[in-house]
Design a protein around this motif. Structure first.
Motif, PDB file in Angstrom:
ATOM      1  N   ALA A  37       0.796  -1.173  -0.130  1.00  0.00           N
ATOM      2  CA  ALA A  37       0.093   0.021   0.000  1.00  0.00           C
ATOM      3  C   ALA A  37       0.929   1.202   0.003  1.00  0.00           C
ATOM      4  N   VAL A  38       1.811   1.140   0.887  1.00  0.00           N
ATOM      5  CA  VAL A  38       2.823   2.360   0.965  1.00  0.00           C
ATOM      6  C   VAL A  38       3.631   2.652  -0.485  1.00  0.00           C
ATOM      7  N   VAL A  39       4.094   1.610  -1.240  1.00  0.00           N
ATOM      8  CA  VAL A  39       4.645   1.701  -2.339  1.00  0.00           C
ATOM      9  C   VAL A  39       3.500   2.091  -3.375  1.00  0.00           C
ATOM     10  N   ILE A  40       2.322   1.819  -3.307  1.00  0.00           N
ATOM     11  CA  ILE A  40       1.538   2.395  -4.558  1.00  0.00           C
ATOM     12  C   ILE A  40       1.284   3.556  -4.096  1.00  0.00           C
ATOM     13  N   GLY A  41       1.053   4.049  -2.751  1.00  0.00           N
ATOM     14  CA  GLY A  41       0.919   5.588  -2.729  1.00  0.00           C
ATOM     15  C   GLY A  41       1.976   6.463  -3.165  1.00  0.00           C
ATOM     16  N   ILE A  43       1.634   6.621  -6.836  1.00  0.00           N
ATOM     17  CA  ILE A  43       0.731   7.803  -7.429  1.00  0.00           C
ATOM     18  C   ILE A  43       0.975   9.023  -6.923  1.00  0.00           C
ATOM     19  N   ALA A  44       1.680   9.396  -5.902  1.00  0.00           N
ATOM     20  CA  ALA A  44       2.122  10.877  -5.652  1.00  0.00           C
ATOM     21  C   ALA A  44       3.027  11.481  -6.467  1.00  0.00           C
ATOM     22  N   MET A  45       4.002  10.349  -6.817  1.00  0.00           N
ATOM     23  CA  MET A  45       5.095  10.768  -8.130  1.00  0.00           C
ATOM     24  C   MET A  45       4.339  10.920  -9.416  1.00  0.00           C
TER      25      MET A  45
END
Length: 319
Positions: free
Chosen positions: A130-134, A137-139
């Motif tokens: 979940a952290v990696v996906i977030g 998306i932010a990048m």
């Protein structure tokens, strides 16, 4: 009653090894022969093998008891199973028959299972994903914002960098129009007069001020109704020819920091004042209420100017 020897039949006098000592032999102790501890009438605490209770049931002895109630050793070879041996789980109430019964996860006896490490591992992997996906998306959003910002940029100068007056410069203007004065309404100094021979003046009747090209000559404008303290723009409409001119500006009795520039912006030839009508400005500070503005020809000034009109605007503007 007199004290005497009550024999060796009392429990505190029982000694399973009494027959080894002289005093025990004197009391009649003999080696054990399937009965008690060697004393006559001693308490028998022995129990034959196989009489242990399993689940509340009495187990019959496997064979006839020998001395000391031992089962005779059965013949066999080394590391071979004994035919008389029975596993504990075969007895009622004995050891559990499956590993699952000895380890209970509900804490109801025996040793419970350890923590569910598999579930914890799956949960940790889910959190990391979940952290990696977030972050991804932010990048992506940041890149798209940068692209949009870059695509909307222009090489043209911004409004604040433009040499043209900004709208904010007029934001301090009062809703009431600031005054404008014609040449014939000005307070004229010594040797200064009005005329209308040169065409092109904007004042009523084409009237303008002449005679300013002599030392000490001046015109004065008393301005009423200044809405607030601040910087204002003083505009002067005039005509000159050939060389650029400059005169002294005085506000409320104090000389303005620089000369009032009356340049030949119309590029009129020498003596052709009808072609030299133009406009100039200065940015003095005025007080709220009434102010006096004077234009004069002082030592070192160039004053060959025909003055037409004076006007004001709030702030620093150019037109």
């Amino acid at each position: 009653m007199t004290s005497g020897n009550n024999g060796a039949s009392t429990p505190e006098d029982d000694d399973p090894f009494g027959y080894l000592y002289a005093d025990g032999q004197a009391k009649g102790a003999q080696p054990p022969s399937g009965g008690g501890y060697g004393y006559p009438n001693s308490v028998n605490r022995q129990r034959a093998v196989g009489q242990r209770q399993y689940g509340g049931q009495q187990q019959a002895p496997a064979a006839a008891t020998a001395p000391y109630a031992q089962v005779p050793q059965q013949p066999g070879t080394y590391n071979q199973p004994n035919s008389h041996y029975a596993a504990p789980e075969t007895f009622p109430g004995g050891a559990p028959t499956s590993p699952q019964q000895s380890f209970r996860s509900d804490g109801g006896g025996g040793r419970g299972r350890g923590p569910n490490t598999k579930g914890l591992l799956i949960g940790a992997i889910a959190v990391v994903a979940a952290v990696v996906i977030g972050i991804g998306i932010a990048m992506l959003n940041g890149d798209s914002s940068d692209d949009k910002a870059g695509g909307s940029s222009s090489v043209a100068p911004s409004t604040s960098a433009s040499t043209e007056p900004s709208k904010s410069a007029d934001s301090n203007a009062s809703p009431a129009a600031l005054p404008t004065i014609d040449a014939k309404a000005l307070n004229l100094g010594t040797g200064v007069s009005t005329a209308s021979d040169v065409k092109g003046a904007s004042s009523d009747g084409g009237v303008y001020v002449t005679g300013l090209n002599q030392p000490g000559a001046s015109v004065t404008w008393t301005v009423n109704g200044i809405p607030e303290d601040g910087v204002y723009t003083v505009f002067a409409t005039y005509s000159t020819a050939d060389e650029d001119q400059e005169m002294t500006l005085t506000v409320n009795g104090k000389t303005f920091g620089s000369k009032f520039n009356f340049g030949n912006f119309a590029h009129a030839k020498d003596g052709d004042f009808s072609k030299g009508w133009t406009k100039t400005y200065a940015w003095p500070s005025l007080n709220k209420g009434t102010n006096t503005i004077s234009i004069s020809c002082q030592d070192g000034d160039k004053c060959n100017v025909l003055l037409d009109q004076l006007s004001l605007k709030a702030g620093q503007v150019k037109n």
